[in-house]
Scaffold this motif. Sequence first.
Motif, short mmCIF file in Angstrom:
data_model
loop_
_atom_site.label_atom_id
_atom_site.label_comp_id
_atom_site.label_asym_id
_atom_site.label_seq_id
_atom_site.Cartn_x
_atom_site.Cartn_y
_atom_site.Cartn_z
N ARG A 1 0.85 -1.18 0.00
CA ARG A 1 0.00 0.00 0.00
C ARG A 1 0.89 1.23 0.00
NH1 ARG A 1 -5.10 1.22 2.36
NH2 ARG A 1 -5.39 -0.97 2.81
N CYS A 2 0.46 2.23 -0.76
CA CYS A 2 1.19 3.49 -0.77
C CYS A 2 0.85 4.26 0.50
CB CYS A 2 0.82 4.31 -2.00
SG CYS A 2 1.55 5.95 -1.98
N GLN A 3 1.88 4.71 1.19
CA GLN A 3 1.62 5.40 2.45
C GLN A 3 1.22 6.85 2.23
OE1 GLN A 3 5.40 4.29 4.16
NE2 GLN A 3 4.43 2.86 5.53
N ASP A 4 1.40 7.33 1.02
CA ASP A 4 1.06 8.73 0.74
C ASP A 4 -0.36 8.90 0.22
OD1 ASP A 4 3.41 9.73 1.67
OD2 ASP A 4 4.41 9.63 -0.26
N CYS A 5 -0.75 8.06 -0.71
CA CYS A 5 -2.08 8.25 -1.30
C CYS A 5 -3.01 7.06 -1.04
CB CYS A 5 -1.97 8.52 -2.80
SG CYS A 5 -1.58 7.07 -3.78
N ASP A 6 -2.53 6.07 -0.30
CA ASP A 6 -3.34 4.90 0.04
C ASP A 6 -3.65 4.00 -1.13
OD1 ASP A 6 -3.52 4.60 2.70
OD2 ASP A 6 -5.60 5.21 2.91
N PHE A 7 -2.92 4.18 -2.20
CA PHE A 7 -3.09 3.28 -3.33
C PHE A 7 -2.72 1.86 -2.90
CE2 PHE A 7 -1.39 0.99 -6.99
CZ PHE A 7 -2.42 1.15 -7.90
N VAL A 8 -3.58 0.91 -3.22
CA VAL A 8 -3.31 -0.48 -2.86
C VAL A 8 -2.94 -1.27 -4.10
CG1 VAL A 8 -4.29 -2.58 -1.85
CG2 VAL A 8 -4.89 -0.35 -0.92
N ARG B 1 7.85 1.90 -6.31
CA ARG B 1 7.18 3.19 -6.15
C ARG B 1 5.73 3.12 -6.60
NH1 ARG B 1 9.79 7.91 -9.03
NH2 ARG B 1 11.72 6.91 -8.37
N CYS B 2 4.98 4.10 -6.13
CA CYS B 2 3.56 4.13 -6.41
C CYS B 2 3.30 4.59 -7.84
CB CYS B 2 2.91 5.10 -5.43
SG CYS B 2 1.16 5.33 -5.70
N PRO B 3 2.50 3.86 -8.61
CA PRO B 3 2.20 4.29 -9.98
C PRO B 3 1.25 5.49 -9.99
CG PRO B 3 0.94 2.33 -9.43
CD PRO B 3 1.85 2.60 -8.25
N HIS B 4 0.67 5.77 -8.86
CA HIS B 4 -0.34 6.81 -8.75
C HIS B 4 0.30 8.16 -8.45
CE1 HIS B 4 -4.67 7.05 -8.65
NE2 HIS B 4 -4.59 7.93 -7.68
N CYS B 5 1.09 8.22 -7.40
CA CYS B 5 1.65 9.50 -6.96
C CYS B 5 3.18 9.50 -6.99
CB CYS B 5 1.16 9.85 -5.57
SG CYS B 5 1.87 8.82 -4.27
N ARG B 6 3.77 8.40 -7.45
CA ARG B 6 5.22 8.30 -7.59
C ARG B 6 5.94 8.27 -6.25
NH1 ARG B 6 6.48 6.41 -12.40
NH2 ARG B 6 4.66 6.84 -13.62
N SER B 7 5.21 8.14 -5.20
CA SER B 7 5.86 8.08 -3.90
C SER B 7 6.63 6.77 -3.77
CB SER B 7 4.81 8.16 -2.79
OG SER B 7 5.38 7.75 -1.57
N GLU B 8 7.72 6.82 -3.04
CA GLU B 8 8.46 5.59 -2.77
C GLU B 8 8.16 5.08 -1.37
OE1 GLU B 8 12.57 5.76 -3.84
OE2 GLU B 8 12.13 6.84 -5.69
#
Length: 114
Positions: A62-69, A81-88
Amino acid sequence: MLPPERTPRQRIMELLTGTRLTTHQLAQMLAIPERQVEDHLVHVVKSITRDKTSRFVLEPSRCQDCDFVFRDRRRLTRPSRCPHCRSEGIAAPRYGIDSVGPQAGQVDSKASGK
Ligand SMILES: [Zn+2]
């Protein structure tokens, strides 16, 4: 007689039963590299899939920044990294084994809250 030697896979299965752990936690508990844990996990999943008394559970990353699962992700390793917000800041997936005993399938009817 020598006590039966536990293989890392058996130990992983024991450690995961009834709980949820990341590969990082397993690596620390077994004192082996995380990469080896991932390798063992692949085989653990295979044997659990064949075993009617247990069920392998994967809680996705799960992305800790945008909650993308990362629901569609089949691989056991953590995405970088998150495909949604690019967060690592990706939370590692967690694994567990639920035992499905011979009595399983019964719904706990006493589960009503007080
Ligand atoms: Zn994100």
